[in-house]
Design an enzyme around this catalytic site. Sequence first.
Site, PDB file in Angstrom:
ATOM      1  N   GLU A  65      15.023   1.081  13.755  1.00 27.76           N
ATOM      2  CA  GLU A  65      14.502   2.171  12.473  1.00 27.76           C
ATOM      3  C   GLU A  65      14.633   3.424  13.194  1.00 27.76           C
ATOM      4  O   GLU A  65      14.602   4.495  12.161  1.00 27.76           O
ATOM      5  CB  GLU A  65      13.204   1.636  12.009  1.00 27.76           C
ATOM      6  CG  GLU A  65      12.804   2.545  10.875  1.00 27.76           C
ATOM      7  CD  GLU A  65      11.142   1.894  10.535  1.00 27.76           C
ATOM      8  OE1 GLU A  65      10.584   0.863  11.078  1.00 27.76           O
ATOM      9  OE2 GLU A  65      10.481   2.482   9.367  1.00 27.76           O
ATOM     10  N   ASP A 118       8.507   2.410   0.053  1.00 32.16           N
ATOM     11  CA  ASP A 118       7.085   2.807  -0.478  1.00 32.16           C
ATOM     12  C   ASP A 118       7.089   3.806  -1.368  1.00 32.16           C
ATOM     13  O   ASP A 118       7.080   4.967  -1.529  1.00 32.16           O
ATOM     14  CB  ASP A 118       6.491   3.486   0.682  1.00 32.16           C
ATOM     15  CG  ASP A 118       6.195   2.699   1.960  1.00 32.16           C
ATOM     16  OD1 ASP A 118       5.519   1.813   2.086  1.00 32.16           O
ATOM     17  OD2 ASP A 118       7.036   3.005   3.016  1.00 32.16           O
ATOM     18  N   ASN A 157       0.776  -1.259   0.007  1.00 29.21           N
ATOM     19  CA  ASN A 157      -0.095   0.090  -0.046  1.00 29.21           C
ATOM     20  C   ASN A 157       0.759   1.228  -0.044  1.00 29.21           C
ATOM     21  O   ASN A 157       0.320   2.298  -0.438  1.00 29.21           O
ATOM     22  CB  ASN A 157      -1.215  -0.129   1.115  1.00 29.21           C
ATOM     23  CG  ASN A 157      -2.117  -0.742   0.840  1.00 29.21           C
ATOM     24  OD1 ASN A 157      -2.730  -0.650  -0.130  1.00 29.21           O
ATOM     25  ND2 ASN A 157      -2.160  -2.097   1.576  1.00 29.21           N
ATOM     26  N   SER A 179       2.817  -7.335   2.543  1.00 25.97           N
ATOM     27  CA  SER A 179       1.639  -6.320   2.870  1.00 25.97           C
ATOM     28  C   SER A 179       0.985  -6.923   4.249  1.00 25.97           C
ATOM     29  O   SER A 179       1.020  -8.149   4.331  1.00 25.97           O
ATOM     30  CB  SER A 179       0.607  -6.263   1.888  1.00 25.97           C
ATOM     31  OG  SER A 179      -0.419  -5.465   2.047  1.00 25.97           O
ATOM     32  N   HIS A 232      -5.190   3.358   3.096  1.00 25.39           N
ATOM     33  CA  HIS A 232      -5.913   2.049   3.335  1.00 25.39           C
ATOM     34  C   HIS A 232      -7.430   2.548   3.288  1.00 25.39           C
ATOM     35  O   HIS A 232      -8.206   1.453   3.185  1.00 25.39           O
ATOM     36  CB  HIS A 232      -5.498   1.681   5.153  1.00 25.39           C
ATOM     37  CG  HIS A 232      -4.366   0.953   5.013  1.00 25.39           C
ATOM     38  ND1 HIS A 232      -3.729   1.166   6.370  1.00 25.39           N
ATOM     39  CD2 HIS A 232      -3.660   0.380   4.470  1.00 25.39           C
ATOM     40  CE1 HIS A 232      -2.489   0.425   6.056  1.00 25.39           C
ATOM     41  NE2 HIS A 232      -2.462  -0.213   4.928  1.00 25.39           N
TER      42      HIS A 232
END
Length: 347
Positions: free
Chosen positions: A204, A287, A21, A99, A67
């Site tokens: 991260e 992304d 997504n 996903s 979403h």
Amino acid sequence: MDNETVFYRELPKVELHAHLNGSVSSQTIEKLIGRKPHLNIEHSMTAIGKGQLRTLDECFEVFKVIHKLVDTEEDILMVATDVIKEFAADGVKYLELRSTPREEKDTGLTKRSYIETVINAIQQCKSEGVDIDVRFLVAIDRRNGTEVAMETVKLAEDFMLSSDGLVVGLDLSGDPTVGHGKDLLPALQRAKNSGLKLSLHLSEVPSQLEETDLLLNLPPDRIGHGTFLHPAVGGSQSLVDKVVKNNIPLELCLTSNVKGSTVARYSDHHFKYWYQLGHPSVICTDDKGVFCTDLSQEYHLAASTFGLSRADMWKLSQQAIDCIFAPEAVKQQLKQKWNDLHPQVFK
Ligand code: 5GP
């Protein structure tokens, strides 16, 4: 198209870190907005353009908007086929999509039908002859806690056995500031024992040494980002040693990290640290839709930022083959493909 752009487009590439997504292109977003005008979603809410910076929190808000636009089987089928074809058009020869299966009560979407639909999209592209080998990683969103993680692993196990080799592993992602890896350890351990490969987002954000250390003991098969692993940015030598000792490849996403503000400047990106160490590092997009990039641009960016030659970049893309989760026979096929394409790319 200038010479360099053509080279990076034609360079055969492996994409290992792509959230479905987050990878939706502006063209596909337009189609989704057309299907759901009542949501009043504008394109500016789903993408972070050139030169724009966001906090990581703001990036996660963007996913919530996407979403809303992607909540039926029909949407997922369109999104997944479009994303696969776009990666293929960008010269990606092997893609691992990931996903998070979602349930949507209003549309009847279930987690199982979510995964089935992604698999259908992969099969559809294959039957149309799209020149790309696509595999799927089922994602655990760390925000959803222990039980959902275990449920996701069980689903992934089922599909690993029934998808003709398309489901190869598990991803751990979601807002890194929420929850703790220790709560997810039993699910991840079970996944590993059952033969699912693990790609975990680790370090991260800063100050996750304890969690990272714990999860590195599994050990995972690949690491997403690993931005704060090394000592210069508050990580530690012992974490680096564990990664090196277990030879765990890193998936590195330059534009994503700079636009999401976890890395201040491209020249500061930890690609440099790991590349100099000679550690397996794979350039990925994360992304491509949200961060308005593609894998060719990421390769080009890494080369221009760190002064790497075309031959260096060829080597990087070729070495990524050894980091894929598909079986050895697929690696051999890809290596053959790279050999066949070499003369054309360096003509
Ligand atoms: P999806 O799983 O719905 O196909 O893709 C969007 C989801 O991927 C987000 O909601 C988030 O859980 C995960 N994701 C995408 N990009 C990132 C990232 O840079 N870091 C982390 N930790 N998760 C991400």
